[in-house]
Design a protein around this motif. Structure first.
Motif, mmCIF file in Angstrom:
data_model
loop_
_atom_site.group_PDB
_atom_site.id
_atom_site.type_symbol
_atom_site.label_atom_id
_atom_site.label_comp_id
_atom_site.label_asym_id
_atom_site.label_seq_id
_atom_site.Cartn_x
_atom_site.Cartn_y
_atom_site.Cartn_z
ATOM 1 N N THR A 66 3.924 -0.205 6.773
ATOM 2 C CA THR A 66 4.424 -1.051 7.846
ATOM 3 C C THR A 66 3.593 -2.332 7.885
ATOM 4 O OG1 THR A 66 5.050 -1.104 10.177
ATOM 5 C CG2 THR A 66 2.992 -0.005 9.663
ATOM 6 N N GLY A 67 3.909 -3.222 8.808
ATOM 7 C CA GLY A 67 3.171 -4.483 8.892
ATOM 8 C C GLY A 67 3.782 -5.528 7.980
ATOM 9 N N TYR A 68 3.266 -6.750 8.083
ATOM 10 C CA TYR A 68 3.863 -7.857 7.343
ATOM 11 C C TYR A 68 3.841 -7.665 5.831
ATOM 12 C CZ TYR A 68 5.333 -10.861 11.004
ATOM 13 O OH TYR A 68 6.040 -11.374 12.041
ATOM 14 N N GLY A 69 2.836 -6.911 5.348
ATOM 15 C CA GLY A 69 2.750 -6.747 3.900
ATOM 16 C C GLY A 69 3.442 -5.499 3.404
ATOM 17 N N ARG A 70 4.245 -4.861 4.271
ATOM 18 C CA ARG A 70 4.785 -3.534 3.933
ATOM 19 C C ARG A 70 5.622 -3.516 2.659
ATOM 20 N NH1 ARG A 70 7.644 -5.218 8.443
ATOM 21 N NH2 ARG A 70 9.875 -5.516 8.105
ATOM 22 N N VAL A 71 6.374 -4.604 2.420
ATOM 23 C CA VAL A 71 7.256 -4.578 1.249
ATOM 24 C C VAL A 71 6.480 -4.669 -0.060
ATOM 25 C CG1 VAL A 71 9.392 -5.361 2.318
ATOM 26 C CG2 VAL A 71 7.703 -7.039 1.577
ATOM 27 N N ARG A 77 8.518 4.852 1.796
ATOM 28 C CA ARG A 77 9.453 4.150 2.646
ATOM 29 C C ARG A 77 8.718 3.133 3.494
ATOM 30 N NH1 ARG A 77 14.262 6.693 6.087
ATOM 31 N NH2 ARG A 77 14.864 4.658 6.813
ATOM 32 N N GLU A 78 9.433 2.165 4.022
ATOM 33 C CA GLU A 78 8.784 1.212 4.930
ATOM 34 C C GLU A 78 9.543 1.161 6.242
ATOM 35 O OE1 GLU A 78 10.094 -2.351 5.218
ATOM 36 O OE2 GLU A 78 11.398 -2.499 3.466
ATOM 37 N N PHE A 79 8.799 0.967 7.309
ATOM 38 C CA PHE A 79 9.383 0.817 8.639
ATOM 39 C C PHE A 79 8.742 -0.386 9.314
ATOM 40 C CE2 PHE A 79 10.359 5.344 8.074
ATOM 41 C CZ PHE A 79 11.652 5.403 8.581
ATOM 42 N N THR A 245 -2.767 2.321 15.856
ATOM 43 C CA THR A 245 -1.588 3.075 16.314
ATOM 44 C C THR A 245 -0.369 2.879 15.406
ATOM 45 O OG1 THR A 245 -1.246 1.321 17.913
ATOM 46 C CG2 THR A 245 -2.173 3.369 18.742
ATOM 47 N N ALA A 246 -0.155 1.657 14.909
ATOM 48 C CA ALA A 246 1.007 1.445 14.035
ATOM 49 C C ALA A 246 0.839 2.248 12.744
ATOM 50 C CB ALA A 246 1.187 -0.032 13.724
ATOM 51 N N ALA A 247 -0.391 2.278 12.205
ATOM 52 C CA ALA A 247 -0.639 3.054 10.987
ATOM 53 C C ALA A 247 -0.444 4.539 11.270
ATOM 54 C CB ALA A 247 -2.045 2.777 10.466
ATOM 55 N N LEU A 248 -0.882 4.980 12.445
ATOM 56 C CA LEU A 248 -0.688 6.388 12.829
ATOM 57 C C LEU A 248 0.805 6.707 12.918
ATOM 58 C CD1 LEU A 248 -1.601 9.155 13.930
ATOM 59 C CD2 LEU A 248 -1.677 8.119 16.210
#
Lengths: 262, 406
Positions: A66-71, A77-79, A245-248
């Motif tokens: 996730t986050g701006y660099g997720r792709v 998978r990415e969310f 929290t986002a990583a969790l």
């Protein structure tokens, strides 16, 4: 192969966060570092270190990015961070209905259902005001480490009013406060109040239904927390490690992927 | 899934039709004065049927602005206008158009066919008044202006009478300018053609109610051009008949605009012209189709038949949705959501278009409350690419689609 671990990788604009859960969903490890130029490599390094410690191989891990660099990250998978935040907060604070998250270049307010579904969200305008970056720029102008802003703000007895919402103009405003000889702590308290006011105004777009949880790196800043509490009279819960929290949430979504497969 | 599969065959015909329109604009600017068929630059909400009665050829700077955006020429033109002191806060259609006067070398179609007169109506926004006054001063041509009062509740008789009075004065003025007489029968015929095209356009838009939808918002944005610039002509009617039959055929064969349509969305506001395909592709790749929108529906209301054609025109042009209250617009969206079985809506907070965008946050709140479906606001601009942060916007779009799916 049965997955033994579930990992959430959050490559943010400023920092990269990695959380590793075991098969039972217990947190085994977490770490963060500056994203810098190559957030993907930073994430990879952090995860490799963790896996080495627990003695696991890459193939035994399901990864959600996730986050701006997720792709950029080769995850399963990415969310978006919004979905991840909601997932994590539903786990950490089952009674939470609103999440206020202030990260490096985004601030967001998310309203969630009791099941942790995203009902509505609002994010900052295309502008750095009310974000971690805003605080960094101000810390630089004041020549104090950004981590010190919170302590300084707590000492203030008479917070100044920083009226500009634009980061660049606010910086000039801060510079002229310095030139006028205003005490540093009052300037800092004013800066923190500006961030709090900006984010709470954003929150009104989706409604501030209690319980409210405050996450993101800026939730560590005592000055901003204090200013938020002054403006928002009700309880404001803060996770012990608000930046992960986002990583969790990403790690929990990785676990959900595993259950979907079965 | 090639792009070709999704493009309507009519698009090529549309290309030819629009080229002919632009060519005929040039022709009019050359021969019009001799033939007493002047060329007028007009706003999109101007009562064009009156102009056609007098043989006046309408040219639409707003449509031209969209073209500049789609061809990615808008930035250079906006900057050319800003260099002359026009504010970056001014509508980017206005900046593109003014910029094309200062830097024709950067302008699509190069030098635009110069007008013999200007006709503006503030039913779409207040900006057009100053924009057209500026044109009148620079080009030294007459400006005819129609003032339509904002409709806070229902359209009242006195508002219609007030506009009708101005249309009457306009008719006199045009009669004087062209040396032609007002012909009410001809006006009725032209209005009949307008209505015919409008009804066809409405029917085409309604095809989006099918599941899967044969149309996605970019289709609507591309194929709306004739309803704007050729309204009141047989060409528009002819074109929309062909388009309707193609779309019907799609429905019959079950061809989806977005293969595997999973999510049905509504779009609010003008397109992001310089990213039209790329932006909507992001949604299409995730199975989301914009089955309807509020913008291209602005041209799907027919004119009532009244004894005096000017009364019908006054009613129709004063009553357009951008000249209406917040409640009207909420109702309109709620109805579209119901009629098109929409799962969520996306509002483009368009920096250029103030009357369209300023009230969106409140409209969003009320529509969410009344329908229970989620709505997303994205910030951009119709033609100024500097106001669009793709990464930020698509990040929100992804979060929105995830929330709809999870």
């Amino acid at each position: 192969m049965k997955k033994k671990f579930f990992c959430g990788v959050d490559i943010g604009s400023l920092t990269t966060k990695v959380v590793l859960l075991d098969a039972k969903g217990e947190m085994v490890s977490r770490a963060w570092a500056r994203s810098g130029y190559a957030g993907k490599e930073v994430a990879h390094r952090l995860l490799s270190g963790m896996l080495e410690k627990v003695g696991a191989r890459q193939e035994e891990v399901t990864v959600v990015a996730t986050g701006y660099g997720r792709v950029t990250y080769p995850a399963d998978r990415e969310f978006s961070e919004i979905s991840c935040q909601a997932r994590a907060i539903a786990r950490l604070f089952p009674a939470a209905r609103t999440v206020i998250d202030i990260g490096g270049q985004d601030s967001k307010v998310i309203r969630i259902s009791p099941q942790g579904r995203v009902l509505d969200f609002a994010m900052n305008d295309k502008c750095a005001a009310g974000t971690g970056r805003f605080l960094e720029v101000m810390a630089q102008a004041l020549e104090v480490p950004v981590e010190e802003l919170g302590h300084l703000a707590e000492k203030s007895s008479r917070p100044l009013c920083i009226s500009s919402t634009c980061t660049v103009f606010a910086e000039s405003e801060v510079v002229s406060c310095i030139a006028r000889g205003e005490p540093k702590e009052d300037i800092v308290a004013g800066i923190c109040a500006a961030v709090a006011a900006r984010v709470l105004a954003l929150a009104e777009r989706v409604g501030l239904e209690p319980e409210v949880v405050f996450t993101g790196g800026v939730a560590r800043n005592k000055g901003v927390v204090k200013a938020m509490r002054e403006r928002y009279a009700r309880a404001l819960a803060i996770p012990p490690e608000p930046e992960i929290t986002a990583a969790l949430g990403a790690a929990l979504l990785a676990m959900d992927l595993g259950t979907e497969r079965k | 899934m090639s792009d070709k599969q999704h493009t309507l065959h009519s698009a090529r015909r549309l290309g030819r039709l629009m080229s002919r329109y632009y060519l005929s604009s040039r022709y009019h600017s050359l021969w019009g004065p001799l033939l007493r068929r002047p060329l007028a630059w007009v706003t999109s909400g101007a009562p064009v049927e009156i102009l056609r009665v007098f043989g006046i050829h309408p040219f639409y700077p707003e449509n031209y602005g969209a073209l500049c955006g789609a061809r990615r020429a808008s930035l250079a033109l906006c900057q050319a206008a800003e260099a002359r002191g026009y504010s970056q806060d001014l509508c980017s259609y206005a900046r593109c158009h003014l910029g094309s006067l200062f830097s024709p070398e950067h302008a699509p179609l190069k030098k635009l066919p110069p007008p013999d007169l200007l006709v503006a109506c503030n039913n779409i926004c207040g900006t057009v008044l100053k924009w057209y006054e500026e044109l009148a001063r620079r080009l030294r041509v007459p400006l005819l202006f129609i003032d339509t009062p904002f409709i806070a509740g229902e359209l009242e008789d006195r508002a219609v009478a007030y506009v009708q009075e101005q249309l009457r004065a306009m008719v006199e003025e045009l009669s004087r300018l062209t040396g032609r007489r007002w012909d009410a029968a001809r006006a009725r015929r032209i209005m009949g053609l307008s209505n015919e095209a409008v009804l066809l356009w409405r029917e085409i838009r309604y095809m989006g109610r099918h599941r899967p939808s044969p149309l996605n918002a970019p289709d609507l944005f591309i194929h709306m051009a004739p309803i704007v610039v050729l309204r009141g002509t047989p060409q528009a009617v002819h074109y929309y008949r062909l388009l309707l039959s193609e779309v019907r055929e799609r429905v019959k064969k079950g061809i989806a605009a977005v293969p595997g349509e999973r999510v049905r969305l509504l779009w609010d506001n003008i397109a992001i012209w310089y990213r039209l395909n790329r932006f909507f592709r992001f949604f299409a790749e995730r199975g989301a189709c914009f089955v309807t929108d509020t913008y291209t529906g602005g041209w799907d209301t027919e004119m009532a038949v009244r004894e005096d054609p000017l009364e019908s025109l006054a009613e129709a042009y004063a009553g357009i949705f951008l000249n209406r209250s917040l409640q009207f617009r909420v109702r309109q969206m709620v109805e579209l959501i119901r009629d098109f079985a929409v799962d969520g809506f996306v509002m483009h907070s368009n920096r250029s278009c103030k009357p369209y965008s300023l009230v969106q946050e409140e409209i969003r709140r009320q529509v969410v409350e009344q329908t229970g479906i989620p709505g997303l606001v994205v910030e951009a601009d119709q033609t100024d690419p500097r106001a669009f942060a793709e990464e930020t916007v698509l990040n929100r779009a992804q979060a929105f689609l995830e929330a709809l799916a999870l």
